[in-house]
Design a protein around this motif. Sequence first.
Motif, PDB file in Angstrom:
ATOM      1  N   ALA A  93     -66.654  41.614  15.183  1.00 26.38           N
ATOM      2  CA  ALA A  93     -67.407  40.787  14.248  1.00 26.38           C
ATOM      3  C   ALA A  93     -68.377  41.669  13.471  1.00 26.38           C
ATOM      4  CB  ALA A  93     -68.159  39.687  15.005  1.00 26.38           C
ATOM      5  N   SER A  94     -68.476  41.422  12.175  1.00 27.75           N
ATOM      6  CA  SER A  94     -69.335  42.230  11.307  1.00 27.75           C
ATOM      7  C   SER A  94     -70.586  41.454  10.935  1.00 27.75           C
ATOM      8  CB  SER A  94     -68.573  42.611  10.033  1.00 27.75           C
ATOM      9  OG  SER A  94     -67.396  43.327  10.349  1.00 27.75           O
ATOM     10  N   PRO A  95     -71.752  42.136  10.848  1.00 28.31           N
ATOM     11  CA  PRO A  95     -72.982  41.432  10.457  1.00 28.31           C
ATOM     12  C   PRO A  95     -72.911  40.955   9.013  1.00 28.31           C
ATOM     13  CG  PRO A  95     -73.349  43.809  10.580  1.00 28.31           C
ATOM     14  CD  PRO A  95     -71.980  43.561  11.125  1.00 28.31           C
ATOM     15  N   LEU A  96     -73.298  39.711   8.797  1.00 25.42           N
ATOM     16  CA  LEU A  96     -73.254  39.129   7.456  1.00 25.42           C
ATOM     17  C   LEU A  96     -74.649  39.019   6.849  1.00 25.42           C
ATOM     18  CD1 LEU A  96     -71.320  37.699   5.379  1.00 25.42           C
ATOM     19  CD2 LEU A  96     -72.037  35.551   6.431  1.00 25.42           C
ATOM     20  N   LEU A  97     -75.602  38.499   7.617  1.00 20.29           N
ATOM     21  CA  LEU A  97     -76.974  38.342   7.140  1.00 20.29           C
ATOM     22  C   LEU A  97     -77.891  38.158   8.338  1.00 20.29           C
ATOM     23  CD1 LEU A  97     -77.903  35.005   7.246  1.00 20.29           C
ATOM     24  CD2 LEU A  97     -76.019  34.948   5.619  1.00 20.29           C
ATOM     25  N   GLY A  98     -79.197  38.200   8.108  1.00 22.07           N
ATOM     26  CA  GLY A  98     -80.152  38.069   9.208  1.00 22.07           C
ATOM     27  C   GLY A  98     -81.334  37.195   8.872  1.00 22.07           C
ATOM     28  N   HIS A  99     -81.922  36.613   9.916  1.00 19.52           N
ATOM     29  CA  HIS A  99     -83.115  35.777   9.768  1.00 19.52           C
ATOM     30  C   HIS A  99     -84.331  36.413  10.438  1.00 19.52           C
ATOM     31  CE1 HIS A  99     -82.149  31.545   8.231  1.00 19.52           C
ATOM     32  NE2 HIS A  99     -81.073  32.279   7.956  1.00 19.52           N
ATOM     33  N   TYR A 100     -84.297  37.693  10.679  1.00 13.76           N
ATOM     34  CA  TYR A 100     -85.456  38.426  11.178  1.00 13.76           C
ATOM     35  C   TYR A 100     -85.997  37.868  12.488  1.00 13.76           C
ATOM     36  CZ  TYR A 100     -85.169  40.297   6.491  1.00 13.76           C
ATOM     37  OH  TYR A 100     -84.696  40.882   5.342  1.00 13.76           O
ATOM     38  N   CYS A 101     -85.185  37.956  13.517  1.00 11.54           N
ATOM     39  CA  CYS A 101     -85.596  37.621  14.891  1.00 11.54           C
ATOM     40  C   CYS A 101     -85.965  36.153  15.079  1.00 11.54           C
ATOM     41  CB  CYS A 101     -86.756  38.497  15.345  1.00 11.54           C
ATOM     42  SG  CYS A 101     -86.382  40.259  15.281  1.00 11.54           S
ATOM     43  N   SER A 102     -85.433  35.274  14.284  1.00 12.50           N
ATOM     44  CA  SER A 102     -85.678  33.840  14.444  1.00 12.50           C
ATOM     45  C   SER A 102     -84.375  33.162  14.846  1.00 12.50           C
ATOM     46  CB  SER A 102     -86.194  33.228  13.142  1.00 12.50           C
ATOM     47  OG  SER A 102     -86.470  31.855  13.312  1.00 12.50           O
ATOM     48  N   ILE A 103     -84.429  32.329  15.887  1.00 12.16           N
ATOM     49  CA  ILE A 103     -83.226  31.650  16.363  1.00 12.16           C
ATOM     50  C   ILE A 103     -82.623  30.800  15.256  1.00 12.16           C
ATOM     51  CG2 ILE A 103     -82.331  29.930  17.982  1.00 12.16           C
ATOM     52  CD1 ILE A 103     -84.428  30.820  19.963  1.00 12.16           C
TER      53      ILE A 103
END
Length: 447
Positions: free
Chosen positions: A152-162
Amino acid sequence: MSEKEITERIMEDDEIHKKGGEVSPALISIHPLEESIAVAIGSELRVFDLVGTKPVVLHDHAGGPSHSDSIRSICFGAKGTLFASAGDDKLVKIWKVDSWKCIRTVSSEKRVTAVSISHDGLFVCLADKFGVVWVVDLNSQGENQCPVDKSASPLLGHYCSIITSLEFSPDGRFIVSADRDFKIRITVFPKKPLKGAHEIQSFCLGHTDFVSCLAFAFSTDDSSQGFLLSGGGDSTVRLWDYLSGSLLDTCDIGSKLACNGDKSKVKEDGCSVVTDLCVCHNGSLVSVSVQSFHGVILLNCNLIAKTLSFSMAIPIVGNFIPTSMATGNNSDHLWMVMGASGLPSADPNVMYPVRVKVIAGLKKFHSDIEVQNLSILKDDDIPGSKDSLMVLQGSLDVEKDEDSLVHTAEALKTAMRNLLIKRQYSVEKREVRKKSRNDRKLKRKVV
């Protein structure tokens, strides 16, 4: 208070919080054409064929592991050809619906909180507790070539928020992610998602507590003119123009129920969290489940006027608080499930019940028509009759399970809030927690 006493208090608080947060609500999902229905409870996945009126046997023999911990998210693809399940065991399992054969098992680095399938069925996206959304390319390999895939490849992030909810827009152009830090992010789903999603369309900001669920309201005649709905810990359901991030309307569920004489049911212990949303009747009707309300709330969504208004509260007799809801495309039925796994119990052999109920009459419902057009179906009248209930619930003995239902209802009042709300610490406690972080311990050992 000494540092040792503070540490002991923190450990005690963490243990209490962990016990409450480990409760896993039962989930329900239905095929777009209402051909089959799935219920997840704990690590168990139960599926019933509504067309053939028979239980579905899952074929999970591709070599990958089966679910061994609570399933936190399930969904059918928009075309109904794929189904995905994911959860605390860090596994995402992808199934072909025509054969109910597991075609892919993906291993995540963190526990998975949400999963969604792209409209063309080429990609599956998963979100983890670290705040990262990953994407899996279903065309990157043939079936059974790699039973347990970690590609699986990283798509986007929410900066350590569930991340609490993950949905594709009706036209498939955007992927929408919500988190426990009150944010909703609208991201352009790229043509080459394995290289990441770098274009943010908008943010929908306005919730004052965690966002728990997302849904799209759109006319089936024109899916490009849809709107986004969100619910959360602030007891509100909000309507958004997701292209611009503009808040169009807000419905305060807690106050509406209080005005309708249900204050004691909803405001008890402060639990009026919106736990799930389900859009029905060509986008004009929204069903809402609330953490402490024994029933469902119906809202009218006017896609032309861009408004959201309270219609009615439908109480359900007994200890039934929906933990998840689902409906098919243009279906007359709203399916609801209540249940939870991981509840604290003195007896480890106690099996907590699952209850499935169905409301019929959605196609006949209109804001100026009385509630008599809606009906809560008896067991014999539910699609698939008692055969489907036996598979999905695991039991038909309602009276025997009544005490357990009461306990389940009480536990569910606080389980989600314990899981999602951010705990606040004093400066003193924060400093002690920093010293006990695993990465700090590792550095001290290296030195």
